[in-house]
Every structure is written in C-alpha cells, then in structure tokens.
Design an enzyme around this catalytic site. Sequence first.
Site, short mmCIF file in Angstrom:
data_model
loop_
_atom_site.label_atom_id
_atom_site.label_comp_id
_atom_site.label_asym_id
_atom_site.label_seq_id
_atom_site.Cartn_x
_atom_site.Cartn_y
_atom_site.Cartn_z
N ASP A 96 -39.51 21.23 -55.78
CA ASP A 96 -40.44 20.73 -54.80
C ASP A 96 -41.33 21.82 -54.16
OD1 ASP A 96 -39.58 18.16 -55.46
OD2 ASP A 96 -38.20 18.21 -53.89
N LYS A 153 -45.32 23.04 -57.22
CA LYS A 153 -45.68 23.33 -58.70
C LYS A 153 -46.87 22.62 -59.19
CE LYS A 153 -41.47 22.85 -59.94
NZ LYS A 153 -40.86 22.28 -58.78
N GLY A 212 -40.62 15.38 -59.78
CA GLY A 212 -41.80 14.61 -59.18
C GLY A 212 -42.83 15.64 -58.80
N HIS A 213 -44.05 15.69 -59.49
CA HIS A 213 -44.97 16.65 -58.97
C HIS A 213 -46.35 16.03 -58.68
CE1 HIS A 213 -43.31 19.66 -62.14
NE2 HIS A 213 -42.20 19.12 -61.44
N GLN A 252 -38.20 21.39 -61.43
CA GLN A 252 -36.96 21.79 -60.52
C GLN A 252 -37.18 23.12 -60.16
OE1 GLN A 252 -35.80 20.00 -64.09
NE2 GLN A 252 -36.49 18.25 -62.62
#
Length: 429
Positions: free
Chosen positions: A14, A17, A41-42, A226
């Site tokens: 988080d 990225k 989750g981007h 990650q």
Amino acid sequence: MGKSLVILGSQWGDEGKGKIVDLLTPDYDYVVRYQGGSNAGHTVIVGDKKYALHLIPSGILREGKKNLITNGVVIALEELIAEMDKVKDVAGDFEGRLYISDRAHIVFPYHKLLDGLSEKSKGEAKVGTTLKGIGPAYMAKYARTGIRIADLFDPPYFRNRLESAINEAKNIAEKIYGAEFNLSVDKVYSDTMRMFEKIAPLVTDTSLMLDTALRKGERVLFEGAQGTMLDIDMGTYPYVTSSNASALGLCNGTGVSPKLIGQAEVFGVSKAYVTRVGAGPFPTELNDGTGQKLRDEGHEYGTTTGRPRRCGWLDLVALRFAARINGMDGLIITKLDVLDHFDEIKVAVAYEYEGKLIKDFPASLKILEKCKPVYKTLKGWDKSTSGLKDKDQLPDQVWDFIKTIEEETSVPVVMLSTGPERSEYIWLK
Ligand code: GDP
Ligand code: IMO
Ligand code: MG
C-alpha cells in the site's frame, strides 16, 4: 530508447504503487503484473473517478498500452471479470490492451474457503490475510495440484484435475477443520468454463511476448504488488504473503531471463511513514495519538479489505534492507503531504536489541519483537505540500528529511508524491 523500469513496494504494501505506475505509464509500451493476485489493491485516481485495481495492471487506464498478467500471478476468474467490467468504459473490449498468461494459476472458490478456515484455526496467531485464497492457491501450485489457465483449453483434462483438487479440498475442510464443504465439481466446472469464455481471447504466452519486446528495446514497466517486507523469502515470515513480492519475484513471475530483466532500473516506493495491514512485526508502530493522526491524515484504511492500517514512523532499517535486496536505483517517497502538520518527524535509523545497535533487519521474530527503534528526530515543516509540483517550493525541512533517507539507505530519492491524483508529484533527479 530508455530503459525498462520496475516499480515495487519497499515496505508492507500500500505504498502508492498504483498511482505511480499510472502516472509513469505514458513513457512505456507494456505494464506487467507478475506476482500476487487480488490481495493487491492499487488505487488510481483520475479526475473525479477512483479505480481500485486488484489483478489488472494500473496501465489499463491509458490508451495504446499493452497490459500483461504474467505466469506468477494467481487469478480468481470471478474477480478478474468483475474488474474488467469496472474499467471497460476506458478499456473497451480489451483487445490489444490486456493479455493473460496461459501459465498463470487459477484461484478457485475452495482456495478462498481454505484461506478462511486456516486463518480461523490459527486463532491469535493468524496472519490476517486478505481471505482472497492466495496462500492456498500458491500451495496448490507448489504441491503440483494447481490448475493453470492453459488447462482450461482442454476441458476433460481440466475436469479431471478439478475433481482431484476438490476431493482434496473437501477432505481438508471436513477432516482437518471440521467444516462444511458444499462446493460441487459440476458447479465449479461450469462456472469456470463460463467465465473462461470471456477471457480466452486474451490468453497468450506472455513470457515469449515480453522476451520479444525486451529484445527489441521496447520499454516495459513492471508493477510489483504487496511489498518487500511481505516477500515469502525475505519478509517477516510467517507474517508475509505467499509470493516473492520483492524484485526477486521478477524472473520466476514473468518467465523472462534474469539477464534481460537485469537491464531494467528498479525504483522502490515508500510512504513517508509506515503502514501495515494484518498481523506481524512492525518495530516503529505507534499505538498512540500520533499513530491515529497518521491514520486520519493518510486515510489509512485498506483498499481491498477496508481494515484500518497500523501506522508508525518511517523505518530506515527496513528501507535499507529493501534497498539492498531489490538493488534499488531510486526511491519514490509517497504521501509526503500526510506529514505536513507534525511538529516533529521521527525516522528510525537503527534498532536497539539487548543493549546493542542493529542496522541490518533481523530474520528472527523473537529478536524483532524486542527491537526498539533508535530515532533521529527532525523538525516538521508545518506548511502544506499537498499537490505541490515544483521542487523549488519545498520547505527546507523536507530537504532535510530527504537527505536523511538518502544517507541512511544510500539510494537517491528520485520522486516525491504530494497527493493521490496522477498529476501530484515532483521529479527530484
Ligand atoms: P498500492 O497498493 O501501493 O497501490 O497503494 P494503495 O492504493 O493500496 O494505497 C495508497 C493510498 O494512498 C491510495 O488511497 C492512494 O490514492 C493514496 N495516495 C497515493 N499517493 C498519495 C500521496 O502522495 N498523497 C496522498 N495523500 N495520498 C496518496
Ligand atoms: P498491495 O499490492 C498490503 C498482507 C495481508 C496479510 C499478508 C498475507 O495493495 O500493496 P495474503 O492475502 O496475501 O495471504 O495476506 O499480506 N497483504 C497486503 N498488505 N497491501 C497488499 O497489497 C497486500 N497483499 C497482502 O494483509 O498481512
Ligand atoms: Mg494496496
């Protein structure tokens, strides 16, 4: 012709990225997700639209770019299709825009079920996974009972393997965890084949595609998921994910030779502080008002699970470690604006363990638990940097903060991110 570039998380995920990959995409031909799955989750914010990407590379929002999901990713088809639906307003029918490896493994509903059962059985010692079936899907891959996208082109073969896999999952669920197991082979088979029809035209040999592109000198942007400290080999094991989330995962995750991958530059993304979601060691964690202030100012709640993220000061011992194992050429510091209104800002430059100073991140959880951060205290800037785009407008205290990071990690800070929008950044080098 410029170089290819790897963007990866330097902390526990988080780091921002997605935002960085989206803003850099215009300079590249390909954007590649090479490990992890929908545990990622981007977030990408474009104007008033917010996209949360889990499996599809963050380059999908830019026209004319090829986005690849390569063999190292584990794919839950229902999540991939739901995500395709969410971006189809920009990506159309995905032809020429999204490619999926025939060697990627599939995450099935029984993997998600087993993820939940395994976590529940661990009680206090649970990892705090995203419950997306990631661990069980990689377990199946390494136990050689996994099912790959390529297998779906041969329905009888697929059905056969599915039968064995479901039998095994049922045994584990019922006999080991004493849980109910209601998934039938017929249902999982027919659901999978129905979903497969939608993505089959996008399936290809992404290893060959990338090899060809890199040899031709086309530019590839690799999008890590990650973070380094969650890497299965180098992270805070067992409080990690089940793939190589550091640069170590690039070759096995893409099926491309280390000689070719080695020509790319590596930029690590780090927040100006640290967050972690899920359990496990976190030496600079703040369980006080300052931690809560970081959470509030940074809106630190998970993109995938909505869980509040644990917050603490920037840990340069962990960042130094991440810089080394990733071979970082540059650091991108995100969420600088979140530190705008703190009187003082601390950064950990070492740990104290049983009266000794440690500068290298230790492997043992027992040692980590007893490590006390040794802080360097810097002056806050108490000015808004939110949305700044010009480095000449940065307060002096921000430069002191950057200098400390560079001195302690021996890596140049190449970019600052000053807000969630794609235009809110400053190149420093
Ligand atoms: P990722 O998993 O590394 O892509 O990061 P996430 O998207 O899970 O979390 C990063 C969060 O920070 C998202 O909500 C982003 O919109 C937001 N974000 C990214 N960069 C910045 C920044 O420089 N400042 C602020 N305030 N928010 C940012
Ligand atoms: P992005 O790509 C933050 C964490 C989980 C848990 C551990 C194992 O958005 O940075 P898993 O479901 O992978 O078995 O969970 O890893 N985790 C993440 N934390 N960001 C992520 O991805 C994460 N993906 C997994 O919270 O602690
Ligand atoms: Mg995330």
